[in-house]
Design an enzyme around this catalytic site. Structure first.
Site, PDB file in Angstrom:
ATOM      1  N   LYS A 197      42.498 -72.889  46.777  1.00 46.39           N
ATOM      2  CA  LYS A 197      43.711 -73.289  46.063  1.00 46.39           C
ATOM      3  C   LYS A 197      44.782 -73.676  47.082  1.00 46.39           C
ATOM      4  CE  LYS A 197      45.344 -71.423  41.716  1.00 46.39           C
ATOM      5  NZ  LYS A 197      45.858 -70.212  41.081  1.00 46.39           N
TER       6      LYS A 197
HETATM    7  C1  E4P Z   1      46.833 -70.598  37.910  1.00 49.26           C
HETATM    8  O1  E4P Z   1      45.835 -70.798  38.561  1.00 49.26           O
HETATM    9  C2  E4P Z   1      47.810 -69.528  38.164  1.00 49.26           C
HETATM   10  O2  E4P Z   1      47.154 -68.419  38.721  1.00 49.26           O
HETATM   11  C3  E4P Z   1      48.446 -69.017  36.896  1.00 49.26           C
HETATM   12  O3  E4P Z   1      47.973 -69.675  35.761  1.00 49.26           O
HETATM   13  C4  E4P Z   1      49.918 -68.853  36.961  1.00 49.26           C
HETATM   14  O4  E4P Z   1      50.380 -68.355  35.738  1.00 49.26           O
HETATM   15  P1  E4P Z   1      51.809 -67.686  35.539  1.00 49.26           P
HETATM   16  O5  E4P Z   1      52.821 -68.781  35.462  1.00 49.26           O
HETATM   17  O6  E4P Z   1      51.701 -66.933  34.257  1.00 49.26           O
HETATM   18  O7  E4P Z   1      52.041 -66.800  36.733  1.00 49.26           O
END
Ligand code: E4P
Length: 212
Positions: A81
């Site tokens: 990521k």
């Molecule tokens: C995506 O890969 C992220 O880990 C996640 O969806 C972030 O979500 P949040 O905005 O609820 O922290």
């Protein structure tokens, strides 16, 4: 449509492994587990045989690439990521050339998603809930990205992220998002409907009157 679970908690992942196609983590989710990062990712990869996103924390391209190579070495299922920044996209372009899969994260505009696709990202993650949180239209962004990608032959898959409630899930599916990554609590809610519960209750009550 593929369904990922958005957590670094191995108990949650074990429970839902029969259902999900992959896992997304981020530094905040990993921090909650109070365990070494590599151990958590390695264990998740043994539980789910699908893409497992593990995020880099360096801010420069060379640092991201070094971390990405290291993370990709943990297991074939690891997808690295990378945050949507200019150095991040330099890293994605180079990693894509090396055959390392990437998930471009923290995407808040269609231009960012277009650049991610041009750089060869495997997945692009628009953060729907965080846009809604500031009064924007998170699903509108997912629709816009899908529309842009449809014009070209990009292989990048649209991963609806920051999903906060069951309505988000069905909206992502209606738009044709390739994947939604869903927190454990929301995933559990997808099974439920009060009419299903009362329906079962009534059937079982009526069943008592059937001669056995
Ligand atoms: C995506 O890969 C992220 O880990 C996640 O969806 C972030 O979500 P949040 O905005 O609820 O922290």
């Amino acid at each position: 449509m593929k369904l990922f679970i958005d957590t670094a908690n191995v108990s949650e992942i074990r429970e839902m492994a029969w259902l999900v196609d992959g896992v997304t983590t981020n530094p905040s989710l990993v921090a909650r587990e109070k365990r070494p990062f590599r151990d958590v990712i390695a264990e998740i990869c043994e539980i789910v045989d699908g893409p497992i996103s593990a995020e880099v924390t360096a801010l420069d391209a060379d640092g991201m690439i070094a971390e990405a190579r290291d993370l990709a070495g943990i297991h074939d299922n690891v997808v690295v990521k990378i945050p949507m920044t200019e150095p991040g996209m330099q890293a994605v372009a180079r990693l894509s050339g090396e055959g390392i899969r990437t998930n471009v994260t923290l995407v808040f505009s269609a231009n960012q998603a277009l650049l991610a696709a041009k750089c060869g990202a495997t997945f692009v993650s628009p953060f729907v809930g965080r846009i809604d949180d500031i009064g924007g239209d998170g699903m509108g962004l997912v629709a816009e990205i899908l529309g842009v990608y449809e014009n070209y032959a990009f292989l990048t898959e649209v991963l609806a992220a920051s999903i906060r409630h069951p309505r988000h899930m069905i909206e992502a599916a209606t738009l044709g998002a390739d994947i939604a990554t869903v927190p454990y609590a929301v995933l559990k809610k997808l099974f439920d409907h009060p009419l299903t519960d009362t329906g079962i209750e009534r059937f079982l009550k009526d069943w008592e009157g059937v001669p056995k």
